[in-house]
Design an enzyme around this catalytic site. Sequence first.
Site, PDB file in Angstrom:
ATOM      1  N   SER A  73       0.811  -1.224   0.000  1.00  0.00           N
ATOM      2  CA  SER A  73       0.000   0.000   0.000  1.00  0.00           C
ATOM      3  C   SER A  73       0.839   1.267   0.000  1.00  0.00           C
ATOM      4  O   SER A  73       0.283   2.364  -0.125  1.00  0.00           O
ATOM      5  CB  SER A  73      -0.936  -0.001   1.213  1.00  0.00           C
ATOM      6  OG  SER A  73      -0.197  -0.030   2.415  1.00  0.00           O
ATOM      7  N   LYS A 105      -6.432   3.759   8.621  1.00  0.00           N
ATOM      8  CA  LYS A 105      -5.547   4.737   8.000  1.00  0.00           C
ATOM      9  C   LYS A 105      -6.151   6.134   8.029  1.00  0.00           C
ATOM     10  O   LYS A 105      -5.445   7.135   8.258  1.00  0.00           O
ATOM     11  CB  LYS A 105      -5.244   4.317   6.568  1.00  0.00           C
ATOM     12  CG  LYS A 105      -4.437   3.023   6.477  1.00  0.00           C
ATOM     13  CD  LYS A 105      -4.203   2.599   5.041  1.00  0.00           C
ATOM     14  CE  LYS A 105      -3.366   1.313   4.987  1.00  0.00           C
ATOM     15  NZ  LYS A 105      -3.126   0.862   3.610  1.00  0.00           N
TER      16      LYS A 105
END
Length: 824
Positions: A696, A739
């Site tokens: 990611s 996140k």
Amino acid sequence: MTEFDDFFAFDGLVEDDSDEKPATYEGVVIPLREVVIFPRMIAPLVVGRDRSLKAVEVALEHDVPLIAVAQRDLHVEHPTPDDLFTVGTDVVIGRTLRMPDGTMNLLVQGRRRVRILEFTQEHPYLGARVESVPEQVEVTKTGEALMRAVLTLFEQCVQLSRSLPEDAYIAALNADEPGWLADLIVSIMEFPLEKRQELLETFDPLARLRKLSIMLGNELELLELEERIHNQVQEEVDRSQREYFLREQLRAIQQELAESDPIMAEIAELQERIEQSTMPDNVRQKALKELARLQAMPPAAPEVGVIRTYLDWLLTLPWGRADEEPINLAEAARVLDAHHYGLEKAKERVLEYLAVRQLARDKMQSPILCFVGPPGTGKTSLGRSIAQALGRTFVRISLGGVHDEAEIRGHRRTYVGAMPGRIVQGMRNAGVSNPVFMLDEVDKLGFDFRGDPAAALLEVLDPEQNKAFVDHYLDVPYDLSQVFFITTANVLYTIPPALLDRMEVIEFPGYTEEEKLAIARRFLVPRQIEAHGLEKGSLRFSEQALRHIIREYTSEAGVRNLERAIATVCRKVARRIAEGRRAPRLITVNTLAKFLGPPKYTFGMAEEEDEVGVATGVAVTEYGGDIMSIEVSIMEGKGSLLLTGQLGDVMQESAQAALTYARSHAKELGIKVEDFDRIDIHIHVPEGAIPKDGPSAGITIATALISALTGRRVARDVVMTGEITLRGRVLQIGGLKEKALAAHRAGLKTFIVPAKNKKDLVDVPSHVRRQLRFVFVSRMDEVLPVALRDETPPKAKARRPRARRTPTPPKQPVPDSLPAASPE
């Protein structure tokens, strides 16, 4: 002589006129219920109906023949000619006896069979014209054979039947005619009315004997079956009585011995507890077998203690003892909300379970839940609250560091000091068969040469298998299907897939600042004030002080460190009060430094200013979401790519893909480096002691790399996540909620997210969505306009080392994001 004496004095026999020819005559008819009278047979009758009494009186006074005929339905009180059979018996009245209630008892004897031709009258009594039926009395060989066969069957019936007198067979031996024998036996046997009437209507003696033999054969089969059943029942009763008698004797002996022998007293006590326990039959047989072994052993045998301990475990386990569940959804919701703030998904799942259990209590299986989230987010405490809401006992065992299968399944009894596994120990501690059982830290199980405890948990956490969980120590199946299992974990990737497949995962994300503030005010501050002996209301925390603690003294997804900080303040205030010094009653931002020292963290942007070659990414760790900076530096060299910061294989591949994308799109991106073989690229992720991996960070690495190669600054308030491909596509990532919370916690303003993650935005809290700008991208060229500034940095802040070139072409500057000195 009195009328009573005359009744019992009748002992003569009436001769049967068998040889006479058929004669027609008139007589009076008396209907009979459930009685069929045969010729030569004596039978008592009770006459109570008016027409029957009148017929008897006419027969006695006028010497009129009395015809006894059975009626078809015994419930008919006033039978008509249609209710009577057409064949009856001409009877002779021997004795009469009038009773006080108006009825008359008769003793009659059958004389001959008669067939009713017609009824001549119905009132005041029944009268009929009848025809006598003569009977053949000659005995042929066939008749003699039939008589012997019938006598044999009748003898066996008399021997097996408990209602037939023994002299009935002797009476049958005296019958020397086929018809007489058949009539005698059928009058003695308890055949149904239809069968007796059928034999009465059978005029041929041989045919009558054949039918009687068939009936006797059927009756004999029933009597043999009845005798067999009776013998079995009697044997069982005799055995039970014998066992009861012997047990009573044994109990009396043991009671006498127990007064002088404590071992016998203990054995007697164990036997009584086993018999009164609720354990299943197979387990009880196992326990009794072990008790018999114990009783046969000498007291000094080494296995005596092992068997005693084993029996004690069997007797103390909750076999079928369950907590009652007062299911009240409103009360359960109130309990969960009173102890926990947020965690809506977990609460909703528990209330759904309660609702389904209320509707289908005996049909549903208990769920296997897995709470996954960073430390301090309330996973364990929520398990206690669930038990309180369900009204069940709570049991918790920690699996962190467990690396022996015997910890779960127990040891064999052959080992010295063998014990059951933690599952069975927890069930005994609970005392009920349906507790809320929490398996904490299931992601930290280990395994070695002693087995894999995660594999042992496969049976425990499978509703289809845990109905008969077998612990090695107990060696008998134990039912775990009623247990509400809850497991906790910080991460999922360390849990074996087969074990994870058996659990329903509920994620516990990190708390936002507003949630932490609410938790501190509602739970943490009152709890710590009480725990430190401070009076209620004697100490308060201002809202700004709590925010200051959250922002600058803690950096976590949960609230554990926040509670420690509040406890530190309460502890120092408690010391001042104990020493008699003046203590503050309100904790403000200005007084925090006196109790907690200088701030440990800086709240705000990840970077203080826009910089070249430095991009901000976000990752998911065991402690929730966290931001990370990725730095790229360009140097003169030989075309090598250096990666530092303990990057995993996947993250290194993402860096290679980002460099390939940058080189293949150099002209579109404005990269002026002509020969990549003459520069070295160094990619570094700070906090090098922490291992990092995952795809990611692909677009973050690419953004920092392109920034360093083009000299364009990266916006300090932009954070990004997404996987990059060689063609510049941005792929979906996981953990968007964690996140987003990390980006919000760091004070960032713009969050670049893959377009395919737009559906996951629903999990992000609404106030985070309002304060954080989400930019959804599907290609890398959509990322750069948002992340990079258009202008180049001032010369004083960006020194770019130049790559070595041949003398002929002009030298091109190579941008560098760090002001570090060149390798030269």
